[in-house]
Design an enzyme around this catalytic site. Structure first.
Site, mmCIF file in Angstrom:
data_model
loop_
_atom_site.group_PDB
_atom_site.id
_atom_site.type_symbol
_atom_site.label_atom_id
_atom_site.label_comp_id
_atom_site.label_asym_id
_atom_site.label_seq_id
_atom_site.Cartn_x
_atom_site.Cartn_y
_atom_site.Cartn_z
ATOM 1 N N ASP A 1 10.391 60.349 -34.148
ATOM 2 C CA ASP A 1 10.064 59.504 -33.004
ATOM 3 C C ASP A 1 11.228 59.454 -32.021
ATOM 4 O O ASP A 1 11.046 59.107 -30.864
ATOM 5 C CB ASP A 1 9.729 58.092 -33.471
ATOM 6 C CG ASP A 1 8.457 58.073 -34.306
ATOM 7 O OD1 ASP A 1 7.561 58.879 -34.035
ATOM 8 O OD2 ASP A 1 8.378 57.258 -35.232
ATOM 9 N N HIS B 1 10.202 50.865 -37.365
ATOM 10 C CA HIS B 1 9.199 49.925 -36.885
ATOM 11 C C HIS B 1 8.765 48.981 -37.996
ATOM 12 O O HIS B 1 7.785 49.192 -38.683
ATOM 13 C CB HIS B 1 7.993 50.651 -36.278
ATOM 14 C CG HIS B 1 7.447 51.743 -37.126
ATOM 15 N ND1 HIS B 1 6.664 51.512 -38.234
ATOM 16 C CD2 HIS B 1 7.590 53.073 -37.042
ATOM 17 C CE1 HIS B 1 6.331 52.655 -38.785
ATOM 18 N NE2 HIS B 1 6.888 53.614 -38.080
ATOM 19 N N ASP C 1 1.794 54.302 -30.136
ATOM 20 C CA ASP C 1 1.366 55.703 -30.257
ATOM 21 C C ASP C 1 0.045 55.940 -29.535
ATOM 22 O O ASP C 1 -0.943 56.366 -30.130
ATOM 23 C CB ASP C 1 1.203 56.079 -31.729
ATOM 24 C CG ASP C 1 2.505 56.464 -32.372
ATOM 25 O OD1 ASP C 1 3.430 56.834 -31.651
ATOM 26 O OD2 ASP C 1 2.587 56.383 -33.605
ATOM 27 N N ASN D 1 13.805 74.913 -46.481
ATOM 28 C CA ASN D 1 12.853 75.227 -47.540
ATOM 29 C C ASN D 1 11.559 74.444 -47.327
ATOM 30 O O ASN D 1 11.430 73.689 -46.378
ATOM 31 C CB ASN D 1 13.480 74.947 -48.908
ATOM 32 C CG ASN D 1 12.976 75.896 -49.973
ATOM 33 O OD1 ASN D 1 11.809 76.273 -49.990
ATOM 34 N ND2 ASN D 1 13.854 76.280 -50.879
#
Length: 154
Positions: free
Chosen positions: A99, A121, A24, A91
């Site tokens: 991802d 992961h 990330d 809702n």
């Protein structure tokens, strides 16, 4: 990543799609920051601001159909991997750990406190051979209260 094969030249998006280890940082982090900002904007809207909400959804998701109603709060990881069909009601407190691809079909009803996750992961590096898998909610279904739809960890 440290590999010398062709996979070391792939973008993080390409690595995710091939089921390779990804991180990330860079492009993923930038997309997550962008998506979180749009979620914050969406979550601050009033129920009467349906046009503003629709505009945010068009920016946030890969595609968003007509007559879609999403009750805040909404949380997403990436946003651009999610598509939502027409005539869908979501809702409050939907969390999308997107991802990889999530497709919510036409006429879907999603109850409060639902999480849909495509990530996979495992914490131990030897177990990180599992691929992210797309999730698809077919048309005209209803997801029940506090459900979690997730890829199974190996």
């Amino acid at each position: 990543m440290g590999t010398s094969d062709a996979s070391s030249n792939l973008s993080m998006k390409e690595r995710r799609e091939k089921g390779l280890l990804w991180v990330d940082t860079g492009e993923n982090l930038n997309q997550q920051i962008f998506a979180r900002g749009l979620c914050q904007d969406f979550n601050q809207t009033r129920a009467t601001e349906s046009e503003k909400r629709a505009g945010i959804c068009k920016k946030l998701f890969a595609s968003c159909g007509e007559n879609v109603w999403i009750e805040p709060p909404l949380t997403v990881a990436m946003g651009n991997t999610v598509s939502i069909g027409d005539n869908t009601y979501i809702n409050s407190n939907l969390t999308l750990v997107d991802d990889y691809k999530i497709h919510i079909g036409t006429g879907v009803l999603i109850a409060p406190n639902v999480t849909i996750s495509t990530t996979n992961h495992p914490m131990h590096y030897k177990a990180r051979t599992v691929k992210c898998t797309a999730k698809k909610l077919l048309s005209r279904i209803m997801c029940v209260l506090e459900a979690t739809l997730s890829s199974a960890l190996a």
